[in-house]
Design an enzyme around this catalytic site. Structure first.
Site, mmCIF file in Angstrom:
data_model
loop_
_atom_site.group_PDB
_atom_site.id
_atom_site.type_symbol
_atom_site.label_atom_id
_atom_site.label_comp_id
_atom_site.label_asym_id
_atom_site.label_seq_id
_atom_site.Cartn_x
_atom_site.Cartn_y
_atom_site.Cartn_z
ATOM 1 N N CYS A 2 2.672 -7.887 5.974
ATOM 2 C CA CYS A 2 3.293 -9.203 5.800
ATOM 3 C C CYS A 2 4.808 -9.090 5.939
ATOM 4 O O CYS A 2 5.413 -8.126 5.508
ATOM 5 C CB CYS A 2 3.000 -9.833 4.454
ATOM 6 S SG CYS A 2 1.311 -10.310 4.203
ATOM 7 N N ARG A 27 5.484 -3.760 10.736
ATOM 8 C CA ARG A 27 4.928 -3.667 9.385
ATOM 9 C C ARG A 27 3.416 -3.890 9.389
ATOM 10 O O ARG A 27 2.754 -3.578 8.407
ATOM 11 C CB ARG A 27 5.586 -4.718 8.484
ATOM 12 C CG ARG A 27 7.045 -4.452 8.249
ATOM 13 C CD ARG A 27 7.717 -5.638 7.641
ATOM 14 N NE ARG A 27 7.355 -5.837 6.248
ATOM 15 C CZ ARG A 27 8.045 -5.371 5.220
ATOM 16 N NH1 ARG A 27 9.123 -4.665 5.415
ATOM 17 N NH2 ARG A 27 7.661 -5.596 3.991
ATOM 18 N N TRP A 73 -0.751 -10.261 6.903
ATOM 19 C CA TRP A 73 -1.782 -9.211 6.921
ATOM 20 C C TRP A 73 -2.796 -9.663 5.882
ATOM 21 O O TRP A 73 -2.508 -9.661 4.679
ATOM 22 C CB TRP A 73 -1.148 -7.868 6.563
ATOM 23 C CG TRP A 73 -2.006 -6.673 6.810
ATOM 24 C CD1 TRP A 73 -2.121 -5.968 7.975
ATOM 25 C CD2 TRP A 73 -2.852 -6.015 5.865
ATOM 26 N NE1 TRP A 73 -2.990 -4.924 7.807
ATOM 27 C CE2 TRP A 73 -3.457 -4.928 6.522
ATOM 28 C CE3 TRP A 73 -3.168 -6.240 4.520
ATOM 29 C CZ2 TRP A 73 -4.342 -4.063 5.897
ATOM 30 C CZ3 TRP A 73 -4.060 -5.375 3.888
ATOM 31 C CH2 TRP A 73 -4.639 -4.306 4.581
ATOM 32 N N ASN A 99 4.564 -13.478 0.679
ATOM 33 C CA ASN A 99 3.988 -12.121 0.733
ATOM 34 C C ASN A 99 3.584 -11.751 -0.671
ATOM 35 O O ASN A 99 4.269 -12.116 -1.623
ATOM 36 C CB ASN A 99 5.029 -11.077 1.143
ATOM 37 C CG ASN A 99 5.412 -11.194 2.584
ATOM 38 O OD1 ASN A 99 4.815 -11.946 3.321
ATOM 39 N ND2 ASN A 99 6.425 -10.447 2.957
ATOM 40 N N GLY A 100 2.517 -10.958 -0.773
ATOM 41 C CA GLY A 100 2.093 -10.503 -2.086
ATOM 42 C C GLY A 100 0.726 -11.064 -2.426
ATOM 43 O O GLY A 100 0.048 -11.634 -1.563
ATOM 44 N N GLU A 477 -1.607 16.862 8.108
ATOM 45 C CA GLU A 477 -0.776 15.853 8.776
ATOM 46 C C GLU A 477 -1.201 15.691 10.242
ATOM 47 O O GLU A 477 -1.242 14.572 10.765
ATOM 48 C CB GLU A 477 0.707 16.252 8.658
ATOM 49 C CG GLU A 477 1.678 15.371 9.418
ATOM 50 C CD GLU A 477 1.635 13.889 9.034
ATOM 51 O OE1 GLU A 477 0.973 13.514 8.067
ATOM 52 O OE2 GLU A 477 2.257 13.099 9.762
ATOM 53 N N LYS A 481 -2.331 12.170 11.852
ATOM 54 C CA LYS A 481 -1.603 11.595 12.998
ATOM 55 C C LYS A 481 -2.566 11.315 14.135
ATOM 56 O O LYS A 481 -2.536 10.262 14.757
ATOM 57 C CB LYS A 481 -0.520 12.589 13.422
ATOM 58 C CG LYS A 481 0.725 12.018 13.968
ATOM 59 C CD LYS A 481 1.738 11.529 12.965
ATOM 60 C CE LYS A 481 1.262 10.736 11.809
ATOM 61 N NZ LYS A 481 2.207 10.439 10.782
ATOM 62 N N GLU A 484 -4.984 8.307 13.249
ATOM 63 C CA GLU A 484 -4.414 6.959 13.136
ATOM 64 C C GLU A 484 -3.956 6.393 14.475
ATOM 65 O O GLU A 484 -4.024 5.191 14.679
ATOM 66 C CB GLU A 484 -3.295 6.891 12.095
ATOM 67 C CG GLU A 484 -2.033 7.599 12.470
ATOM 68 C CD GLU A 484 -0.943 7.477 11.405
ATOM 69 O OE1 GLU A 484 -0.822 6.409 10.788
ATOM 70 O OE2 GLU A 484 -0.210 8.458 11.217
ATOM 71 N N HIS A 500 -17.505 26.993 4.496
ATOM 72 C CA HIS A 500 -18.226 26.573 3.290
ATOM 73 C C HIS A 500 -18.938 25.238 3.494
ATOM 74 O O HIS A 500 -19.247 24.543 2.528
ATOM 75 C CB HIS A 500 -17.266 26.520 2.100
ATOM 76 C CG HIS A 500 -16.734 27.877 1.731
ATOM 77 N ND1 HIS A 500 -17.528 28.858 1.195
ATOM 78 C CD2 HIS A 500 -15.505 28.430 1.910
ATOM 79 C CE1 HIS A 500 -16.811 29.960 1.004
ATOM 80 N NE2 HIS A 500 -15.582 29.730 1.448
ATOM 81 N N LYS A 596 2.860 -0.793 8.322
ATOM 82 C CA LYS A 596 3.931 0.177 8.084
ATOM 83 C C LYS A 596 4.320 0.200 6.615
ATOM 84 O O LYS A 596 4.619 1.250 6.060
ATOM 85 C CB LYS A 596 5.139 -0.219 8.945
ATOM 86 C CG LYS A 596 6.301 0.745 8.868
ATOM 87 C CD LYS A 596 5.972 2.045 9.540
ATOM 88 C CE LYS A 596 7.096 3.045 9.526
ATOM 89 N NZ LYS A 596 6.601 4.392 9.867
HETATM 90 C C1 F6R Z 1 0.974 7.716 8.488
HETATM 91 C C2 F6R Z 1 1.769 6.897 7.617
HETATM 92 C C3 F6R Z 1 1.230 6.575 6.278
HETATM 93 C C4 F6R Z 1 2.361 6.525 5.245
HETATM 94 C C5 F6R Z 1 1.832 6.005 3.908
HETATM 95 C C6 F6R Z 1 2.916 5.997 2.857
HETATM 96 O O1 F6R Z 1 1.652 7.982 9.681
HETATM 97 O O2 F6R Z 1 2.828 6.456 7.973
HETATM 98 O O3 F6R Z 1 0.252 7.481 5.888
HETATM 99 O O4 F6R Z 1 2.918 7.791 5.112
HETATM 100 O O5 F6R Z 1 1.333 4.712 4.066
HETATM 101 O O6 F6R Z 1 3.968 5.186 3.229
HETATM 102 P P1 F6R Z 1 5.402 5.341 2.608
HETATM 103 O O7 F6R Z 1 5.930 6.674 2.995
HETATM 104 O O8 F6R Z 1 6.204 4.215 3.169
HETATM 105 O O9 F6R Z 1 5.227 5.247 1.112
#
Ligand code: F6R
Length: 601
Positions: A2, A27, A73, A99-100, A477, A481, A484, A500, A596
């Site tokens: 949002c 976002r 969103w 938002n919220g 990680e 990556k 996603e 295991h 985001k």
């Molecule tokens: C993956 C990604 C997410 C964020 C997670 C936490 O690429 O960006 O896994 O790391 O949503 O977000 P922040 O760091 O903004 O608290």
């Protein structure tokens, strides 16, 4: 997740709002809308889908110098045109974006709006209908807004228009992010400064439970009781150029490429001229006063926290635990006597992390936020703060913020060691600049990494990453990556753990990437590679020059200090995911279902 924009001034609000919403696209959202208020009245345009769709439906003949906009969103009610914001009161007098989440919206509906026919399934519509109900009882708009807000349980960032007052934009905030931007002869509203950076670099932070009456040349902040507050604007440290893609096809690629520059910026910010690390002494004291550090984070930030733990324990000798925010919140472990909580969050807005921050603050424990966004909620609410200086990160998949977090942990650990009189076994500033060069070298290996993505990931539905010690955290990680951005099912495993259970999934051609940068476990991880190769896996070893490499390793990273190896590993893992996403024709910068800034728990 949002986004809100608003404009009041002398220019045409329509294009400013649409540009602002486009800046907020990163976002994450599933519908968008704007409302323009002019002499003819209110004009609302909203659509399901991308802002490009909205742009086509906004009537170019409507001009206004006052307006609000929103990207939604969906939480309450499916993403469709009816549930998209702005929402309007029954008579059409009030128009609102929010938002919220309003947790008690059903109760409010029953208590106050039994006679009102609601047009959407959203919690938001209840807010705008309540405002009209109270205005109809004779309250001014500002008083009706404040009365409504006093009834709400939950989180809100709100922008409100009143057709009976064409010179005012009303704003309110609680828990959800919202800023006021200050211009010359105009003012703006934005969920974050990137949205309106083309308009102004000066912003005023809003605290929870505050209302703002915004005119084109003034802003009046007040609490829910109507008492006014004075707050000066601050200037953000980036400009419009930093939020643009330039010649890059995707923000993700641009942000991967920016990582060496971010490392150098961090060296300037935290490196002292005498070769030592300079940190706010209060932060170093808080770290050294703690008998245990609890790192709290989500997703990629959690993965950076795992590396951070290693650095804090090995360099500064401080026992450290790392927890996923959403788990910690409801399943708190037994805490030590003198804990320090470190929150890591690129956005500084993540609701899961904030929930923990609020809880531990109530318990009276010291808190520190490491974030990329100055003025964000977690930044403001913690006792101490450290910035990542990575510049705006627009792609949903976090890249440069991840490596900045690791680097900031290394500064933190060395500063704590220095203060205790413990000499770190390596010169951080020197090793970090070598790591930055190493990252640059890997960035230059795009052709190789693209070829690796083609060879290993073009026809597969799944992939595995294995590693040991620090490489294990890198694998977690790498897997996140890849999944996603490319939607390939991927898992990151501790090399020894595969046998295991999960090794049952290995069949002919299953891609297995092994990170092997750590000398002490090199033989072990190579045995694990043999185990999966014997079962048909298509293996790709990523090792480090002069430390762990063998002649036929597919990718050999430049030699850096082993504690900083995750920084250099980050580049191939990110680029492999990027190229895999391109191969799968995915929306690299805005992967499906993701946001985001994750502002709901
Ligand atoms: C993956 C990604 C997410 C964020 C997670 C936490 O690429 O960006 O896994 O790391 O949503 O977000 P922040 O760091 O903004 O608290």
């Amino acid at each position: 997740m949002c986004g809100i924009v608003g404009y009041i001034g002398n220019e045409d609000a329509r294009d400013i709002l649409l540009k602002g919403l486009t800046n907020l696209e990163y976002r994450g959202y599933d519908s968008a809308g704007i409302a323009l208020l002019n002499a003819d009245g209110i004009h609302v345009f909203k659509e399901k889908g991308r802002i490009a769709v909205l742009k086509k439906t906004v009537d170019p003949a409507v001009h206004a110098t006052l307006g609000i906009g929103h990207t939604r969103w969906a939480t309450h009610g499916e993403p469709n045109q009816r549930n998209a914001h702005p929402h309007q009161s029954a008579s059409g007098r009030f128009t609102l974006v929010h938002n919220g989440v309003i947790e008690n919206y059903n109760q409010l509906k029953a208590d106050y709006l039994a006679d009102v026919i609601l047009k959407s399934e959203t919690d938001t519509e209840v807010v705008v209908q309540l405002i009209e109900t109270f205005a109809n009882e004779g309250l001014s708009t500002e008083a009706a807004l404040r009365k409504t807000l006093q009834l709400l349980d939950g989180s809100y960032a709100i922008a409100l228009l009143d057709t009976e007052d064409k010179d005012t934009l009303y704003v309110a905030k609680n828990k959800s992010p919202l800023l006021i931007g200050i211009g010359n002869g105009f003012n703006v509203v934005a969920s974050d400064a990137t949205a309106m950076i083309q308009q102004t670099k000066r912003y005023v932070e809003l605290m929870d439970e505050e209302v703002v009456v915004l005119k084109k040349d003034s802003y009046t902040i007040m609490d829910l009781d109507g008492s006014t507050k004075i707050r000066q604007p601050y200037t953000v440290s980036f400009d419009a150029h930093d939020t643009e893609k330039g010649a890059y096809p995707h923000y993700m690629l641009k942000e991967i490429d920016e990582q060496p520059a971010v490392m150098r910026r961090l060296l300037q910010e935290y490196g002292g001229s005498d070769g030592t690390v300079t940190l706010d002494p209060a932060i170093t004291r808080a770290i050294n006063d703690a008998d245990r550090i609890y790192i709290i984070a989500c997703g990629t930030s959690y993965h950076a926290g795992l590396v951070g733990r290693h650095l804090l324990e090995t360099i500064a000798g401080i026992p450290t635990e790392v927890h996923i925010s959403s788990e910690f919140s409801y399943n708190m472990p037994l805490l030590s006597q003198k804990p320090l909580f470190i929150f890591i969050s690129q956005s500084g807005e993540t609701a899961d992390s904030r929930a923990v921050l609020v809880k531990v603050k109530k318990l009276g424990y010291p808190t520190l936020t490491m974030t990329n966004v100055e003025g964000s909620t977690l930044y403001r609410e913690a006792d101490y703060r450290m910035l990542l200086f990575a510049g705006p990160e627009i792609a949903v998949a976090s890249t440069k913020a991840y490596t900045a977090m690791i680097a900031v942990f290394s500064f933190m650990a060395v500063a704590a060691a220095q203060k205790k009189g413990v000499k770190p076994s390596f010169n951080l500033l020197h090793e970090l600049s070598i790591a930055a060069q190493g990252m640059e070298q890997m960035i230059d290996e795009k052709a190789l990494l693209k070829e690796v993505a083609r060879e290993y990931l073009s026809i597969t539905r799944n992939a595995f990453y294995i590693g040991r010690a620090l490489d294990y955290y890198v694998c977690m990680e790498a897997a996140l990556k890849l999944k996603e951005v490319s939607y390939i099912q991927a898992e990151g495993f501790a090399g020894g753990e595969l046998k295991h259970g999960t090794i049952a999934l290995i069949e002919d051609g299953t891609p297995v990437f092994a990170f092997a940068t750590q000398q002490k476990v090199n033989n072990n991880i190579r045995s694990n590679v043999e185990e999966v190769a014997a079962r048909g896996a298509h293996t790709c070893i990523i090792s480090m020059d002069g430390v762990t490499n063998h002649a036929d390793d597919r990718i050999v990273l430049p030699n850096v200090h082993p504690a900083l190896a995750p920084l250099v590993c980050a580049v191939p893992l990110q680029l492999i995911a990027y190229y895999a996403a391109l191969q799968n024709e995915c929306d690299v910068d805005k992967p499906r279902n993701l946001a985001k800034s994750v502002t709901v728990e």
